[in-house]
Scaffold this motif. Structure first.
Motif, PDB file in Angstrom:
ATOM      1  N   SER A  42      -6.759 -14.052  -8.837  1.00  0.00           N
ATOM      2  CA  SER A  42      -5.709 -14.767  -7.915  1.00  0.00           C
ATOM      3  C   SER A  42      -5.588 -14.550  -6.552  1.00  0.00           C
ATOM      4  CB  SER A  42      -4.114 -14.313  -8.433  1.00  0.00           C
ATOM      5  OG  SER A  42      -3.854 -13.100  -8.227  1.00  0.00           O
ATOM      6  N   THR A  43      -6.465 -13.364  -6.157  1.00  0.00           N
ATOM      7  CA  THR A  43      -6.687 -13.216  -4.856  1.00  0.00           C
ATOM      8  C   THR A  43      -7.570 -13.990  -4.055  1.00  0.00           C
ATOM      9  OG1 THR A  43      -8.464 -11.343  -5.001  1.00  0.00           O
ATOM     10  CG2 THR A  43      -6.333 -10.514  -4.919  1.00  0.00           C
ATOM     11  N   GLU A  44      -8.150 -14.935  -5.059  1.00  0.00           N
ATOM     12  CA  GLU A  44      -9.128 -15.982  -4.277  1.00  0.00           C
ATOM     13  C   GLU A  44      -8.570 -16.861  -3.480  1.00  0.00           C
ATOM     14  OE1 GLU A  44     -12.248 -17.876  -6.082  1.00  0.00           O
ATOM     15  OE2 GLU A  44     -12.904 -16.223  -7.244  1.00  0.00           O
ATOM     16  N   SER A  45      -7.053 -17.059  -3.851  1.00  0.00           N
ATOM     17  CA  SER A  45      -6.530 -18.153  -2.787  1.00  0.00           C
ATOM     18  C   SER A  45      -5.677 -17.559  -1.628  1.00  0.00           C
ATOM     19  CB  SER A  45      -5.440 -18.890  -3.877  1.00  0.00           C
ATOM     20  OG  SER A  45      -4.429 -17.938  -4.432  1.00  0.00           O
ATOM     21  N   LEU A  46      -5.846 -16.266  -1.466  1.00  0.00           N
ATOM     22  CA  LEU A  46      -5.184 -15.517  -0.371  1.00  0.00           C
ATOM     23  C   LEU A  46      -5.912 -15.964   1.169  1.00  0.00           C
ATOM     24  CD1 LEU A  46      -4.583 -12.026  -1.833  1.00  0.00           C
ATOM     25  CD2 LEU A  46      -3.009 -13.657  -1.484  1.00  0.00           C
ATOM     26  N   GLY A  47      -5.148 -15.804   2.164  1.00  0.00           N
ATOM     27  CA  GLY A  47      -5.659 -16.120   3.383  1.00  0.00           C
ATOM     28  C   GLY A  47      -6.340 -14.879   3.796  1.00  0.00           C
ATOM     29  N   PHE A  48      -6.970 -15.137   5.099  1.00  0.00           N
ATOM     30  CA  PHE A  48      -7.816 -14.036   5.484  1.00  0.00           C
ATOM     31  C   PHE A  48      -7.017 -12.885   5.738  1.00  0.00           C
ATOM     32  CE2 PHE A  48     -10.097 -18.019   6.786  1.00  0.00           C
ATOM     33  CZ  PHE A  48     -11.157 -18.110   6.078  1.00  0.00           C
ATOM     34  N   GLY A  49      -5.770 -12.796   6.444  1.00  0.00           N
ATOM     35  CA  GLY A  49      -5.021 -11.813   6.912  1.00  0.00           C
ATOM     36  C   GLY A  49      -4.744 -10.858   5.592  1.00  0.00           C
ATOM     37  N   LYS A  50      -4.368 -11.637   4.539  1.00  0.00           N
ATOM     38  CA  LYS A  50      -4.038 -10.786   3.409  1.00  0.00           C
ATOM     39  C   LYS A  50      -5.212  -9.959   2.803  1.00  0.00           C
ATOM     40  CE  LYS A  50       0.469 -12.132   2.000  1.00  0.00           C
ATOM     41  NZ  LYS A  50       1.169 -13.542   2.056  1.00  0.00           N
ATOM     42  N   LEU A  51      -6.236 -10.779   2.656  1.00  0.00           N
ATOM     43  CA  LEU A  51      -7.670 -10.276   2.225  1.00  0.00           C
ATOM     44  C   LEU A  51      -8.052  -9.101   3.103  1.00  0.00           C
ATOM     45  CD1 LEU A  51      -9.769 -13.382   1.309  1.00  0.00           C
ATOM     46  CD2 LEU A  51      -9.198 -11.701  -0.275  1.00  0.00           C
ATOM     47  N   HIS A  52      -7.894  -9.214   4.411  1.00  0.00           N
ATOM     48  CA  HIS A  52      -8.436  -8.173   5.287  1.00  0.00           C
ATOM     49  C   HIS A  52      -7.393  -6.933   4.947  1.00  0.00           C
ATOM     50  CE1 HIS A  52      -7.482  -5.998   9.176  1.00  0.00           C
ATOM     51  NE2 HIS A  52      -8.959  -5.672   9.127  1.00  0.00           N
ATOM     52  N   GLY A  53      -6.152  -7.232   4.666  1.00  0.00           N
ATOM     53  CA  GLY A  53      -5.389  -6.050   4.482  1.00  0.00           C
ATOM     54  C   GLY A  53      -5.761  -5.272   3.010  1.00  0.00           C
ATOM     55  N   LEU A  54      -6.071  -5.953   2.138  1.00  0.00           N
ATOM     56  CA  LEU A  54      -6.729  -5.373   0.772  1.00  0.00           C
ATOM     57  C   LEU A  54      -7.782  -4.582   1.123  1.00  0.00           C
ATOM     58  CD1 LEU A  54      -5.635  -8.450  -1.553  1.00  0.00           C
ATOM     59  CD2 LEU A  54      -4.543  -6.118  -1.449  1.00  0.00           C
ATOM     60  N   VAL A  55      -8.975  -5.214   1.747  1.00  0.00           N
ATOM     61  CA  VAL A  55     -10.154  -4.524   2.081  1.00  0.00           C
ATOM     62  C   VAL A  55      -9.907  -3.279   2.819  1.00  0.00           C
ATOM     63  CG1 VAL A  55     -12.308  -4.750   3.148  1.00  0.00           C
ATOM     64  CG2 VAL A  55     -11.513  -6.837   1.892  1.00  0.00           C
ATOM     65  N   LYS A  56      -8.846  -3.397   3.806  1.00  0.00           N
ATOM     66  CA  LYS A  56      -8.509  -2.120   4.515  1.00  0.00           C
ATOM     67  C   LYS A  56      -8.126  -0.900   3.545  1.00  0.00           C
ATOM     68  CE  LYS A  56      -8.287  -1.222   8.537  1.00  0.00           C
ATOM     69  NZ  LYS A  56      -9.484  -0.356   9.215  1.00  0.00           N
ATOM     70  N   LYS A  57      -7.334  -1.522   2.591  1.00  0.00           N
ATOM     71  CA  LYS A  57      -6.734  -0.529   1.659  1.00  0.00           C
ATOM     72  C   LYS A  57      -7.478   0.151   1.026  1.00  0.00           C
ATOM     73  CE  LYS A  57      -2.686  -0.687  -1.039  1.00  0.00           C
ATOM     74  NZ  LYS A  57      -1.909  -1.787  -1.825  1.00  0.00           N
ATOM     75  N   LYS A  58      -8.500  -0.688   0.329  1.00  0.00           N
ATOM     76  CA  LYS A  58      -9.838   0.012  -0.254  1.00  0.00           C
ATOM     77  C   LYS A  58     -10.722   0.833   0.577  1.00  0.00           C
ATOM     78  CE  LYS A  58      -9.476  -1.906  -4.468  1.00  0.00           C
ATOM     79  NZ  LYS A  58     -10.128  -1.979  -5.956  1.00  0.00           N
ATOM     80  N   HIS A  59     -10.799   0.378   1.605  1.00  0.00           N
ATOM     81  CA  HIS A  59     -11.775   1.232   2.420  1.00  0.00           C
ATOM     82  C   HIS A  59     -11.144   1.777   3.917  1.00  0.00           C
ATOM     83  CE1 HIS A  59     -15.074  -0.153  -0.024  1.00  0.00           C
ATOM     84  NE2 HIS A  59     -14.533  -1.524  -0.228  1.00  0.00           N
ATOM     85  N   PRO A  60     -10.171   2.528   3.759  1.00  0.00           N
ATOM     86  CA  PRO A  60      -9.380   2.817   4.936  1.00  0.00           C
ATOM     87  C   PRO A  60     -10.240   3.439   5.867  1.00  0.00           C
ATOM     88  CG  PRO A  60      -9.007   4.586   2.752  1.00  0.00           C
ATOM     89  CD  PRO A  60      -9.930   3.460   2.525  1.00  0.00           C
ATOM     90  N   ASN A  61     -11.661   3.809   5.862  1.00  0.00           N
ATOM     91  CA  ASN A  61     -12.257   4.445   7.078  1.00  0.00           C
ATOM     92  C   ASN A  61     -13.211   3.349   7.694  1.00  0.00           C
ATOM     93  OD1 ASN A  61     -13.956   4.282   4.721  1.00  0.00           O
ATOM     94  ND2 ASN A  61     -15.468   5.368   5.449  1.00  0.00           N
ATOM     95  N   TRP A  62     -13.092   2.021   7.019  1.00  0.00           N
ATOM     96  CA  TRP A  62     -13.673   0.949   7.856  1.00  0.00           C
ATOM     97  C   TRP A  62     -12.960   0.531   9.078  1.00  0.00           C
ATOM     98  CZ3 TRP A  62     -15.725  -3.241   3.522  1.00  0.00           C
ATOM     99  CH2 TRP A  62     -16.738  -2.429   2.712  1.00  0.00           C
ATOM    100  N   GLN A  63     -13.888   0.238   9.900  1.00  0.00           N
ATOM    101  CA  GLN A  63     -13.630  -0.164  11.038  1.00  0.00           C
ATOM    102  C   GLN A  63     -13.835  -1.776  11.248  1.00  0.00           C
ATOM    103  OE1 GLN A  63     -14.884   1.891  14.742  1.00  0.00           O
ATOM    104  NE2 GLN A  63     -14.466  -0.050  15.798  1.00  0.00           N
ATOM    105  N   LEU A  64     -12.657  -2.509  10.904  1.00  0.00           N
ATOM    106  CA  LEU A  64     -12.921  -4.089  10.576  1.00  0.00           C
ATOM    107  C   LEU A  64     -11.755  -4.820  10.726  1.00  0.00           C
ATOM    108  CD1 LEU A  64     -14.638  -5.798   8.978  1.00  0.00           C
ATOM    109  CD2 LEU A  64     -13.044  -5.227   7.001  1.00  0.00           C
ATOM    110  N   SER A  65     -12.071  -5.916  11.619  1.00  0.00           N
ATOM    111  CA  SER A  65     -10.803  -6.890  12.212  1.00  0.00           C
ATOM    112  C   SER A  65     -10.777  -8.028  11.151  1.00  0.00           C
ATOM    113  CB  SER A  65     -11.152  -7.392  13.537  1.00  0.00           C
ATOM    114  OG  SER A  65     -12.217  -8.265  13.467  1.00  0.00           O
TER     115      SER A  65
END
Ligand SMILES: [Zn+2]
Ligand SMILES: [Zn+2]
Ligand SMILES: [Zn+2]
Length: 469
Positions: free
Chosen positions: A42-65
């Protein structure tokens, strides 16, 4: 076994991440997003903002905009399905009228300008009716069986394992080759295979000018090493074509929906590569791919000494692309290859375990006279995004079937009421968690992202590793 004998082992599979912030490689970013999609479709239909948030949660040390996530997903052709910038190549696929084809009495071939050749029902067909059955035009054996075949443990034609007697010897009954150690499982296989077997394995004088058996053998070994099934397949197909004195098989192959592998690679490079690398493969940079094609082409020419004037590098790549969009479970079928795709198809194609037996095309529901006959190229239970991506990359088109339109509408509705969506999902999760029965049949939630994906067959020309030169 008493319950106290069961040892529970906790496995810590969490990724150890270094504490300081890092700038992830673009591929890591794309793969992280795909991993999210795999975890929860279901995350396939998420927008870029929410996807970015989830990626950051998984990889807190990533410097990623967020912007980088957006740019990369677009660049890899992984943005939303409605995104028109995604690369497709349907317009580059050509096809000619099929020569020497015998049609079943209920079927008609129609040439269209936009979609190439299509099959239509000439009369009404009842659900469950056999529409036609056919044997493969080119039967391509499974490359992975090659060593079993070479050592006489499996049928050289269909790959079936040989039967073993109580004394531990393979029962042959005159089904062994009297020159090499290979065997056939049945008289049918022996009959169908003998000519090509002699030409490819023994280099008999009659065919030696056309096929260099030794070079063919080394080409096979090379394909095995590189896991390059498509090269092996087109070498087999070309062998069938040169051994066909009537020339019909060659004409029929040329008339099929045709596209250069080079064009398909563009779509592959823009998206599926990222998927494949998750399965242990590696993304290919274009120069490496070009090198590999050239290498394969030279080996092909060595196996077919007379092909140099007939098969240019460009033609070689067209043969590969054509094979890749037309094969079904490795083999190529003349009429079946005319069936176009629909995510809710009206035909079912049944394949036999023993390949030479061919396929049966059966009506999946009642079909009206004048209706187009369709099959599905992808798993219909996959999400809209998955289906669209696979279809675009592997067959070059953006599916606009009714099911895709309906699914898109459902997603739009869900997006506009995300709160309701979340609630609904929580309810489903709750039900799943509390259910003791297998719920597969009751909920049509595509939880399984991976499954048996036919794409891996279609794209197996992309080897998993390359030796640096
Ligand atoms: Zn067999
Ligand atoms: Zn032999
Ligand atoms: Zn569709």
């Amino acid at each position: 076994m008493p319950a106290d004998k069961i040892e529970v082992v906790a496995i810590n599979d969490a990724q150890e991440e270094p504490q300081q912030t890092v700038v992830p490689h673009e591929r890591q970013v794309v793969e992280a997003v795909i991993a999210l999609w795999k975890e929860d479709a279901s995350t396939e239909s998420l927008g870029f903002g929410k996807l970015h948030g989830l990626v950051k949660k998984k990889h807190p040390n990533w410097q990623l905009s967020e912007k980088r996530v957006k740019v990369l997903l677009k660049q890899y052709g992984l943005a939303q399905s409605g995104d028109q910038s995604a690369f497709s190549y349907a317009k580059d696929i050509t096809s000619l009228p099929t020569p020497h084809v015998t049609l079943p009495k209920t079927v008609l071939i129609v040439m269209t300008s936009k979609r190439g050749k299509c099959l239509y029902a000439k009369t009404a067909i009842k659900k469950g009716d056999l529409i036609w059955e056919e044997k493969p035009l080119f039967a391509v054996p499974l490359l992975a069986h090659y060593s079993l075949i070479a050592s006489g443990k499996a049928c050289t034609h269909c790959g079936k394992l040989g039967s073993v007697s109580s004394a531990g010897e393979t029962v042959l009954r005159g089904l062994d080759c009297n020159i090499c150690s290979e065997i056939w499982c049945s008289l049918t296989c022996k009959k169908m295979d003998q000519t090509i077997h002699s030409a490819l394995k023994h280099g008999l004088r009659a065919t030696a000018k056309q096929i260099d058996a030794e070079a063919f053998h080394s080409l096979t070994e090379y394909c095995l090493k590189e896991q390059w099934n498509a090269l092996y397949a087109i070498a087999m197909i070309y062998a069938f074509i040169v051994l066909d004195k009537t020339g019909v098989k060659g004409e029929q192959f040329k008339a099929m929906a045709r596209v250069s592998q080079k064009i398909r690679y563009k779509a592959l490079n823009s998206s599926a590569g990222a998927f494949d690398s998750l399965q242990g493969g590696a993304l290919f940079v274009e120069e490496q791919q070009e090198e590999l094609w050239k290498d394969g082409y030279l080996r092909f020419l060595r196996a077919f000494p007379k092909a140099a004037e007939l098969v240019s590098m460009d033609e070689f790549l067209h043969m590969m692309g054509t094979y890749n969009i037309n094969n079904l479970d490795l083999s190529v079928f003349l009429l079946q290859s005319h069936l176009n795709h629909n995510c809710a198809p009206n035909c079912e194609v049944e394949t036999a375990l023993q390949k030479y037996k061919g396929v049966k095309v059966v009506a999946a529901r009642d079909i009206k006279s004048g209706e187009e006959l369709t099959t599905t190229y992808v798993n219909p239970s996959h999400t809209l995004q998955q289906r669209q991506r696979e279809l675009r990359v592997n067959w070059g088109f953006i599916c606009k079937c009714q099911k895709c339109k309906d699914d898109e509408q459902i997603q739009h509705r869900r997006k506009s009421s995300t709160g309701a969506h979340q609630k609904e999902k929580a309810e489903i999760r709750h039900m799943l968690a509390n259910s003791t029965e297998a719920t597969d049949g009751e909920f049509e939630i595509p939880l399984d992202f991976n499954g048996e994906r036919r794409k891996s067959v279609r794209f197996d020309e992309k080897v998993v590793k390359v030796t640096q030169t």
